[in-house]
Write a protein that holds these residues in place. Structure first.
Motif, mmCIF file in Angstrom:
data_model
loop_
_atom_site.group_PDB
_atom_site.id
_atom_site.type_symbol
_atom_site.label_atom_id
_atom_site.label_comp_id
_atom_site.label_asym_id
_atom_site.label_seq_id
_atom_site.Cartn_x
_atom_site.Cartn_y
_atom_site.Cartn_z
ATOM 1 N N GLY A 91 -10.866 74.907 45.872
ATOM 2 C CA GLY A 91 -10.134 74.900 44.585
ATOM 3 C C GLY A 91 -8.643 74.626 44.489
ATOM 4 O O GLY A 91 -7.941 74.642 43.497
ATOM 5 N N ALA A 92 -8.114 74.173 45.501
ATOM 6 C CA ALA A 92 -6.726 73.893 45.717
ATOM 7 C C ALA A 92 -6.166 72.686 45.058
ATOM 8 O O ALA A 92 -5.178 72.297 44.749
ATOM 9 N N LEU A 93 -7.133 71.728 44.697
ATOM 10 C CA LEU A 93 -6.863 70.435 44.308
ATOM 11 C C LEU A 93 -7.231 70.143 42.716
ATOM 12 O O LEU A 93 -7.170 68.893 42.332
ATOM 13 N N GLU A 94 -7.431 71.227 41.933
ATOM 14 C CA GLU A 94 -8.096 71.002 40.602
ATOM 15 C C GLU A 94 -7.010 70.241 39.592
ATOM 16 O O GLU A 94 -7.396 69.471 38.897
ATOM 17 N N ASP A 95 -5.636 70.381 39.784
ATOM 18 C CA ASP A 95 -4.921 69.725 38.840
ATOM 19 C C ASP A 95 -4.407 68.269 39.668
ATOM 20 O O ASP A 95 -3.489 67.596 39.017
ATOM 21 N N ALA A 96 -4.610 68.042 40.694
ATOM 22 C CA ALA A 96 -4.189 66.997 41.521
ATOM 23 C C ALA A 96 -4.120 65.498 40.911
ATOM 24 O O ALA A 96 -3.263 64.607 40.860
ATOM 25 N N PRO A 97 -5.577 65.316 39.953
ATOM 26 C CA PRO A 97 -5.354 63.959 39.409
ATOM 27 C C PRO A 97 -4.448 63.962 38.310
ATOM 28 O O PRO A 97 -4.427 62.577 37.720
ATOM 29 N N HIS A 98 -3.929 64.800 37.947
ATOM 30 C CA HIS A 98 -2.756 64.803 36.768
ATOM 31 C C HIS A 98 -1.468 64.806 37.253
ATOM 32 O O HIS A 98 -0.462 64.766 36.421
ATOM 33 N N GLY A 99 -1.180 65.147 38.504
ATOM 34 C CA GLY A 99 0.122 65.552 38.868
ATOM 35 C C GLY A 99 0.910 64.552 39.598
ATOM 36 O O GLY A 99 0.797 63.141 39.334
ATOM 37 N N PRO A 100 1.711 64.787 40.464
ATOM 38 C CA PRO A 100 2.535 63.739 41.471
ATOM 39 C C PRO A 100 1.355 62.993 42.124
ATOM 40 O O PRO A 100 1.942 61.587 42.441
ATOM 41 N N ALA A 101 0.188 63.069 42.428
ATOM 42 C CA ALA A 101 -0.784 62.181 42.931
ATOM 43 C C ALA A 101 -1.034 61.306 42.098
ATOM 44 O O ALA A 101 -1.181 60.082 42.562
ATOM 45 N N ARG A 102 -1.161 61.343 40.620
ATOM 46 C CA ARG A 102 -1.284 60.304 39.912
ATOM 47 C C ARG A 102 -0.217 59.366 39.857
ATOM 48 O O ARG A 102 -0.300 58.109 40.110
ATOM 49 N N ALA A 103 0.985 59.945 40.080
ATOM 50 C CA ALA A 103 2.154 59.064 39.970
ATOM 51 C C ALA A 103 2.333 58.301 41.238
ATOM 52 O O ALA A 103 2.780 56.899 41.354
ATOM 53 N N LEU A 104 2.176 58.908 42.521
ATOM 54 C CA LEU A 104 1.775 58.153 43.626
ATOM 55 C C LEU A 104 0.898 57.138 43.594
ATOM 56 O O LEU A 104 1.220 56.006 44.072
ATOM 57 N N GLY A 105 -0.291 57.286 43.443
ATOM 58 C CA GLY A 105 -1.317 56.267 43.234
ATOM 59 C C GLY A 105 -0.840 55.216 42.229
ATOM 60 O O GLY A 105 -1.128 53.912 42.644
ATOM 61 N N ASP A 106 -0.539 55.500 41.154
ATOM 62 C CA ASP A 106 0.080 54.378 40.163
ATOM 63 C C ASP A 106 1.192 53.523 40.899
ATOM 64 O O ASP A 106 1.027 52.092 40.569
ATOM 65 N N LEU A 107 2.110 53.993 41.625
ATOM 66 C CA LEU A 107 3.083 53.485 42.310
ATOM 67 C C LEU A 107 2.518 52.380 43.314
ATOM 68 O O LEU A 107 2.744 51.174 43.387
ATOM 69 N N ALA A 108 1.732 53.023 44.227
ATOM 70 C CA ALA A 108 1.038 52.457 45.315
ATOM 71 C C ALA A 108 0.185 51.084 44.701
ATOM 72 O O ALA A 108 0.293 50.014 45.009
ATOM 73 N N VAL A 109 -0.557 51.047 43.706
ATOM 74 C CA VAL A 109 -1.215 49.858 43.177
ATOM 75 C C VAL A 109 -0.520 48.993 42.382
ATOM 76 O O VAL A 109 -0.729 47.689 42.639
ATOM 77 N N THR A 110 0.418 49.319 41.714
ATOM 78 C CA THR A 110 1.463 48.540 41.163
ATOM 79 C C THR A 110 2.289 47.593 42.131
ATOM 80 O O THR A 110 2.343 46.539 41.921
ATOM 81 N N CYS A 111 2.744 48.410 43.340
ATOM 82 C CA CYS A 111 3.273 47.674 44.405
ATOM 83 C C CYS A 111 2.450 46.491 45.071
ATOM 84 O O CYS A 111 2.852 45.454 45.235
ATOM 85 N N LEU A 112 1.264 47.036 45.299
ATOM 86 C CA LEU A 112 0.325 46.081 45.980
ATOM 87 C C LEU A 112 -0.063 44.860 45.095
ATOM 88 O O LEU A 112 -0.292 43.722 45.467
ATOM 89 N N VAL A 113 0.089 45.162 43.628
ATOM 90 C CA VAL A 113 -0.555 43.987 42.745
ATOM 91 C C VAL A 113 0.752 43.121 42.634
ATOM 92 O O VAL A 113 0.673 41.823 42.605
ATOM 93 N N ARG A 114 1.880 43.540 42.657
ATOM 94 C CA ARG A 114 3.088 42.916 42.592
ATOM 95 C C ARG A 114 3.307 42.139 44.055
ATOM 96 O O ARG A 114 3.805 40.758 44.081
ATOM 97 N N ASP A 115 2.929 42.765 45.205
ATOM 98 C CA ASP A 115 3.212 41.900 46.353
ATOM 99 C C ASP A 115 2.126 40.818 46.365
ATOM 100 O O ASP A 115 2.270 39.654 46.976
ATOM 101 N N ARG A 116 0.556 40.869 45.808
ATOM 102 C CA ARG A 116 -0.170 39.931 45.962
ATOM 103 C C ARG A 116 0.310 38.863 45.132
ATOM 104 O O ARG A 116 0.065 37.688 45.275
ATOM 105 N N SER A 117 0.753 39.153 43.794
ATOM 106 C CA SER A 117 1.117 38.066 42.872
ATOM 107 C C SER A 117 2.468 37.324 43.596
ATOM 108 O O SER A 117 2.679 36.058 43.478
ATOM 109 N N TYR A 118 3.504 38.063 44.257
ATOM 110 C CA TYR A 118 4.456 37.352 44.967
ATOM 111 C C TYR A 118 3.915 36.485 46.098
ATOM 112 O O TYR A 118 4.545 35.382 46.052
ATOM 113 N N ARG A 119 2.892 36.909 46.718
ATOM 114 C CA ARG A 119 2.267 36.023 47.977
ATOM 115 C C ARG A 119 1.726 34.727 47.435
ATOM 116 O O ARG A 119 1.851 33.537 47.881
ATOM 117 N N ALA A 120 0.888 35.005 46.164
ATOM 118 C CA ALA A 120 0.482 33.743 45.362
ATOM 119 C C ALA A 120 1.348 32.895 44.941
ATOM 120 O O ALA A 120 1.511 31.592 44.854
#
Length: 195
Positions: A91-120
């Motif tokens: 039960g330790a991760l109930e709020d994880a999808p809404h907290g800092p983990a969400r911000a970290l995941g959003d940042l990671a996918v945004t950076c990867l998409v930007r990197d892919r666009s830059y390489r293209a």
């Protein structure tokens, strides 16, 4: 884990024991990561001792001391990143999808998409640069073909393109050969390809 729809799914883990948890899910196609990829929403297990889904994953997780987990998918521009969090307590991760983990995941996918666009963009820039460098030779070859065949620029370019396709050579290489020979000896071949 990163997924672009192909068979390769690179993953990074913060502890060696977690690599096995990822690989067992990818091999079996069963577990929180495949479920999150399929549903497109977070998948959690509050207490793996009571979990009945994913037997292979559950057994390995419990063997590693993991009691709860959550996997959060992030999708943008054909790219999916999943972020999986594990805890030794239920039960330790109930709020994880809404907290800092969400911000970290959003940042990671945004950076990867930007990197892919830059390489293209870099690839396209290289291709455009190559096209600009070869353009004068292609224009010269078109002029020679126009003179030999008495045709317009579009027809001359079409002839060069057909030669390129028929011989499976780059258009710039065909144009260079025409310019090097100044069209001499090519009259019959050019006439036959102009039809």
């Amino acid at each position: 884990m990163v997924s672009e729809g192909g068979p390769e799914r690179p993953a990074a883990v913060t502890h060696p024991d977690l690599a096995g948890l990822v690989s067992v899910q990818l091999r079996s196609g069963d577990g929180p990561i495949p479920a999150a990829l399929e549903r497109g929403e977070p998948v959690d297990s509050a207490d793996l001792l009571r979990e009945e889904r994913w037997p292979a994953y559950r057994a390995m997780a419990l063997d590693s001391g993991v009691r709860s987990s959550v996997t959060i998918p992030f999708r943008r521009s054909g790219l999916t990143v999943t972020l999986s969090l594990y805890s030794f307590r239920p039960g330790a991760l109930e709020d994880a999808p809404h907290g800092p983990a969400r911000a970290l995941g959003d940042l990671a996918v945004t950076c990867l998409v930007r990197d892919r666009s830059y390489r293209a963009a870099l690839t396209e820039l290289d291709q455009l640069g190559a096209a600009l460098r070869t353009r004068p030779v292609v224009d010269q070859a078109c002029g020679i073909v126009m003179h030999v065949l008495g045709c317009d620029a579009d027809a001359a370019f079409g002839v060069l393109r057909r030669i390129s396709q028929a011989t499976q050579r780059k258009l710039s290489d065909v144009a260079s050969a025409v310019v090097d020979r100044r069209g001499r000896g090519l009259e019959r071949e050019l006439v036959s390809l102009s039809d």
